[in-house]
Motif scaffolding. Structure first.
Motif, PDB file in Angstrom:
ATOM      1  N   TYR A 116      18.209 -25.949   5.299  1.00  0.00           N
ATOM      2  CA  TYR A 116      19.396 -25.318   4.722  1.00  0.00           C
ATOM      3  C   TYR A 116      20.551 -24.858   5.559  1.00  0.00           C
ATOM      4  O   TYR A 116      20.070 -24.360   6.723  1.00  0.00           O
ATOM      5  CB  TYR A 116      19.091 -24.530   3.736  1.00  0.00           C
ATOM      6  N   SER A 117      21.539 -24.575   5.159  1.00  0.00           N
ATOM      7  CA  SER A 117      22.521 -23.802   5.848  1.00  0.00           C
ATOM      8  C   SER A 117      21.951 -22.444   6.018  1.00  0.00           C
ATOM      9  O   SER A 117      21.486 -21.688   4.990  1.00  0.00           O
ATOM     10  CB  SER A 117      23.980 -23.912   5.296  1.00  0.00           C
TER      11      SER A 117
ATOM     12  N   ARG B 173      17.068 -17.727  10.600  1.00  0.00           N
ATOM     13  CA  ARG B 173      16.339 -18.916  11.351  1.00  0.00           C
ATOM     14  C   ARG B 173      15.461 -19.648  10.436  1.00  0.00           C
ATOM     15  O   ARG B 173      15.360 -20.850  10.422  1.00  0.00           O
ATOM     16  CB  ARG B 173      15.531 -18.202  12.574  1.00  0.00           C
ATOM     17  N   ILE B 174      14.812 -18.936   9.401  1.00  0.00           N
ATOM     18  CA  ILE B 174      13.659 -19.475   8.683  1.00  0.00           C
ATOM     19  C   ILE B 174      14.320 -20.613   7.715  1.00  0.00           C
ATOM     20  O   ILE B 174      14.215 -21.729   7.633  1.00  0.00           O
ATOM     21  CB  ILE B 174      12.865 -18.631   8.032  1.00  0.00           C
TER      22      ILE B 174
ATOM     23  N   ALA C 160      19.487  -5.775  11.278  1.00  0.00           N
ATOM     24  CA  ALA C 160      19.975  -7.128  12.120  1.00  0.00           C
ATOM     25  C   ALA C 160      19.008  -8.097  12.350  1.00  0.00           C
ATOM     26  O   ALA C 160      19.266  -9.414  12.208  1.00  0.00           O
ATOM     27  CB  ALA C 160      20.859  -6.539  13.132  1.00  0.00           C
ATOM     28  N   VAL C 161      17.986  -7.547  12.908  1.00  0.00           N
ATOM     29  CA  VAL C 161      16.715  -8.187  13.121  1.00  0.00           C
ATOM     30  C   VAL C 161      16.290  -9.266  11.999  1.00  0.00           C
ATOM     31  O   VAL C 161      16.012 -10.386  11.920  1.00  0.00           O
ATOM     32  CB  VAL C 161      15.576  -7.597  13.962  1.00  0.00           C
ATOM     33  N   THR C 162      15.964  -8.327  11.087  1.00  0.00           N
ATOM     34  CA  THR C 162      15.500  -9.135   9.673  1.00  0.00           C
ATOM     35  C   THR C 162      16.462 -10.250   9.204  1.00  0.00           C
ATOM     36  O   THR C 162      16.144 -11.270   8.773  1.00  0.00           O
ATOM     37  CB  THR C 162      15.398  -7.955   8.376  1.00  0.00           C
ATOM     38  N   ILE C 163      17.833 -10.136   8.994  1.00  0.00           N
ATOM     39  CA  ILE C 163      18.895 -11.003   8.831  1.00  0.00           C
ATOM     40  C   ILE C 163      18.702 -12.153   9.861  1.00  0.00           C
ATOM     41  O   ILE C 163      18.986 -13.308   9.213  1.00  0.00           O
ATOM     42  CB  ILE C 163      20.320 -10.457   8.702  1.00  0.00           C
ATOM     43  N   TRP C 164      18.687 -11.913  11.079  1.00  0.00           N
ATOM     44  CA  TRP C 164      18.617 -13.022  12.146  1.00  0.00           C
ATOM     45  C   TRP C 164      17.337 -13.961  11.606  1.00  0.00           C
ATOM     46  O   TRP C 164      17.400 -14.997  11.736  1.00  0.00           O
ATOM     47  CB  TRP C 164      18.414 -12.247  13.247  1.00  0.00           C
ATOM     48  N   ALA C 165      16.230 -13.199  11.427  1.00  0.00           N
ATOM     49  CA  ALA C 165      14.835 -13.919  11.059  1.00  0.00           C
ATOM     50  C   ALA C 165      14.991 -14.843   9.802  1.00  0.00           C
ATOM     51  O   ALA C 165      14.768 -15.983   9.809  1.00  0.00           O
ATOM     52  CB  ALA C 165      13.600 -13.090  10.868  1.00  0.00           C
TER      53      ALA C 165
END
Length: 90
Positions: free
Chosen positions: A38-39, A31-32, A23-28
Motif C-alpha cells: 500500500y501507499s 514501512r510496514i 517519529a520512530v512509531t510513524i516511520w515503522a
C-alpha cells in the motif's frame, strides 16, 4: 486555582522524549504499510477516530497488493495462469 506560570521542566523532558518515540512509531508504520504493497500515506487513517479501527481490520484481514502479486506470479510459474505477454495481439 493552580499556578498558571510556564510549564515546569518535567513537561519539557516529556516532550523531548515523546517526539522521537512518535517519529520512530510513524516511520515503522509507514514501512510496514509499504511492505504490504500500500501507499505509505495510508498511515494517516490511524489519526482519524473510528476510521482507524476500520482500517486496522481492512489491513489485517484484506488481501494485500503484494500478496495478490505473489499469487499471480506463482500462478504463471506453476502454469495455473497464462502469461499475459503471450496473449498480445500482433
Amino acid at each position: 486555582m493552580q499556578n498558571q506560570g510556564p510549564p515546569d521542566a518535567l513537561f519539557w523532558v516529556m516532550i523531548v522524549i515523546m517526539i522521537p518515540i512518535y517519529a520512530v512509531t510513524i516511520w515503522a508504520m509507514v514501512r510496514i504499510i509499504q511492505k504490504a504493497g500500500y501507499s505509505g500515506w495510508n498511515f494517516l487513517w490511524y489519526l482519524v477516530p473510528i476510521v482507524n479501527i476500520v482500517m486496522f481490520f481492512i489491513f489485517a484481514f484484506g488481501e494485500w497488493p503484494v500478496t495478490r502479486r505473489i499469487k499471480e506470479l506463482e500462478g504463471r510459474v506453476f502454469g495455473d495462469l497464462p502469461d499475459p505477454r503471450l496473449n498480445r495481439p500482433l
